[in-house]
Enzyme design. Structure first.
Site, PDB file in Angstrom:
ATOM      1  N   THR A 104       1.969   0.251 -15.433  1.00 56.60           N
ATOM      2  CA  THR A 104       2.659   0.573 -14.239  1.00 56.60           C
ATOM      3  C   THR A 104       1.881  -0.234 -13.388  1.00 56.60           C
ATOM      4  O   THR A 104       2.615  -0.731 -12.318  1.00 56.60           O
ATOM      5  CB  THR A 104       2.509   1.973 -13.847  1.00 56.60           C
ATOM      6  OG1 THR A 104       3.347   2.870 -14.830  1.00 56.60           O
ATOM      7  CG2 THR A 104       2.976   2.178 -12.398  1.00 56.60           C
ATOM      8  N   THR A 110      -1.230   3.970 -18.031  1.00 54.63           N
ATOM      9  CA  THR A 110      -2.001   5.170 -17.806  1.00 54.63           C
ATOM     10  C   THR A 110      -1.563   6.072 -18.934  1.00 54.63           C
ATOM     11  O   THR A 110      -2.153   7.056 -19.238  1.00 54.63           O
ATOM     12  CB  THR A 110      -1.622   5.930 -16.568  1.00 54.63           C
ATOM     13  OG1 THR A 110      -0.101   6.202 -16.350  1.00 54.63           O
ATOM     14  CG2 THR A 110      -2.445   5.183 -15.231  1.00 54.63           C
ATOM     15  N   ASP A 111      -0.329   5.917 -19.767  1.00 54.12           N
ATOM     16  CA  ASP A 111       0.298   6.830 -20.642  1.00 54.12           C
ATOM     17  C   ASP A 111      -0.594   7.005 -21.733  1.00 54.12           C
ATOM     18  O   ASP A 111      -0.903   8.020 -22.487  1.00 54.12           O
ATOM     19  CB  ASP A 111       1.317   6.181 -21.314  1.00 54.12           C
ATOM     20  CG  ASP A 111       2.642   6.412 -20.678  1.00 54.12           C
ATOM     21  OD1 ASP A 111       2.740   7.350 -19.627  1.00 54.12           O
ATOM     22  OD2 ASP A 111       3.782   5.870 -20.813  1.00 54.12           O
TER      23      ASP A 111
END
Length: 332
Positions: free
Chosen positions: A16, A92-93
């Protein structure tokens, strides 16, 4: 040597923090390279000599353990080349898993800091530039040496072994619920009052691809029919996310026991904080029952982190006793 004199390598993987809208399918996708990320942070060159390198440009969900093995070797090469610290930007997943993998794979004292963003650069309040600036600040600090891989988000500093993503979208999504954050940043200062002690290193310099490890979550009334199929599907290990301190439905016990005779089975908790027990409850499907039947406790590691350790350890040829010891060490 001051922070501004230090060489900091920024390795960008996408995520992201690097996303923007394209005309193809709509929605944001990772398009920004490392140079663009560094250029978007005001005053970053005052923190050190910044070297930007684009390692990948993918969503965090697309990363695999083989990518992290390659990345660990790239980080080791950068440190041999003389950099003083390394920053990894990614989606960040999968930060809690990739930080865990790097922490296990890297045998270095140099600061390695992982960060990302919860809001893409076009959103109001985008957090990527602040997170990247903090990551560079930490990577340039002597206080971050010898701690293994760190994660920084939202001005907080987390040890790789404790961090987890606990919210889908808030900038405060990352927590270390079991142990608390190890430090924080304020103004131009790095504060790390808590320092994890023992570390675990997995040497994969001559190993094959990471071993396939299945992840199974115990749910209400589960009968274990999936578990019994896993060895035949080619899985070399299994991580079970049990209830509470490490419990499963009684109907799963026979299948877990049978599978544990073929491949290592690790018991973690799906609760999100705390560690698995080893000697309190005694009913069928309790932690005492499972451990007596050959299951390995994951301690305080989350199920995704427990899976990372099991995969890398199996790839390195570790026996079950050494794997169990590693879980205990990383639990503090």
């Amino acid at each position: 040597m001051t922070g501004s004199d230090r060489r900091i390598r920024v390795l960008a993987l996408g995520g992201t923090i690097a996303m923007a809208t394209t005309g193809a399918r709509g929605g944001v996708v990772p398009v920004l390279d490392a140079d663009a990320l560094v250029a978007a942070v005001p005053g970053l060159p005052t923190l050190g000599h910044i070297e930007a390198e684009s390692f990948a440009r993918v969503p965090g969900a697309h990363l695999g353990l083989a990518d992290l093995v390659r990345l660990s070797r790239r980080i080791a090469d950068a440190i041999k080349d003389g950099v003083d610290g390394v920053v990894v930007t990614q989606g960040t997943d999968t930060i809690e898993e990739s930080a865990m993998a790097l922490d296990l794979l890297l045998d270095v004292d140099h600061p390695v800091v992982v960060t990302g963003a919860m809001r893409d650069p076009a959103q109001p309040g985008a957090d990527g530039p602040a997170n990247l600036r903090n990551a560079v600040l930490i990577a340039a600090s002597d206080k971050a040496r010898g701690l293994g891989v760190l994660v920084t988000m939202n001005d907080e500093i987390h040890a790789a072994r404790f961090v987890r993503k606990a919210h889908t979208s808030r900038p405060s999504a990352f927590t270390s619920a079991s142990a608390g954050v190890v430090g924080w940043t304020a103004e131009e200062r790095v504060r790390i009052p808590l320092r994890p002690t023992r570390r675990v290193h997995v040497d994969l310099s001559d190993a094959r691809e990471p071993a396939a490890v299945a992840a199974v979550t115990a749910t209400l009334g589960d009968d274990g029919r999936l578990v019994r199929l896993l060895p035949d599907l080619g899985y070399e290990g299994v991580v079970v996310s049990g209830f509470g301190v490490g419990h499963v439905p009684a109907r799963m016990v026979d299948d877990l026991t049978a599978v544990a005779r073929e491949v290592p089975v690790v018991l973690a908790s799906r609760a999100g904080a705390g560690e698995t027990f080893s000697g309190t409850y005694g009913f069928p499907g309790s932690e005492r029952d499972l451990l007596a039947n050959g299951v390995i406790p994951a301690g305080a590691l989350t199920p995704p982190q427990a899976r990372v350790l099991l995969s890398l350890a199996l790839s390195a040829g570790w026996p079950a006793a050494r794997i169990a010891e590693a879980y205990d060490v990383l639990s503090g």
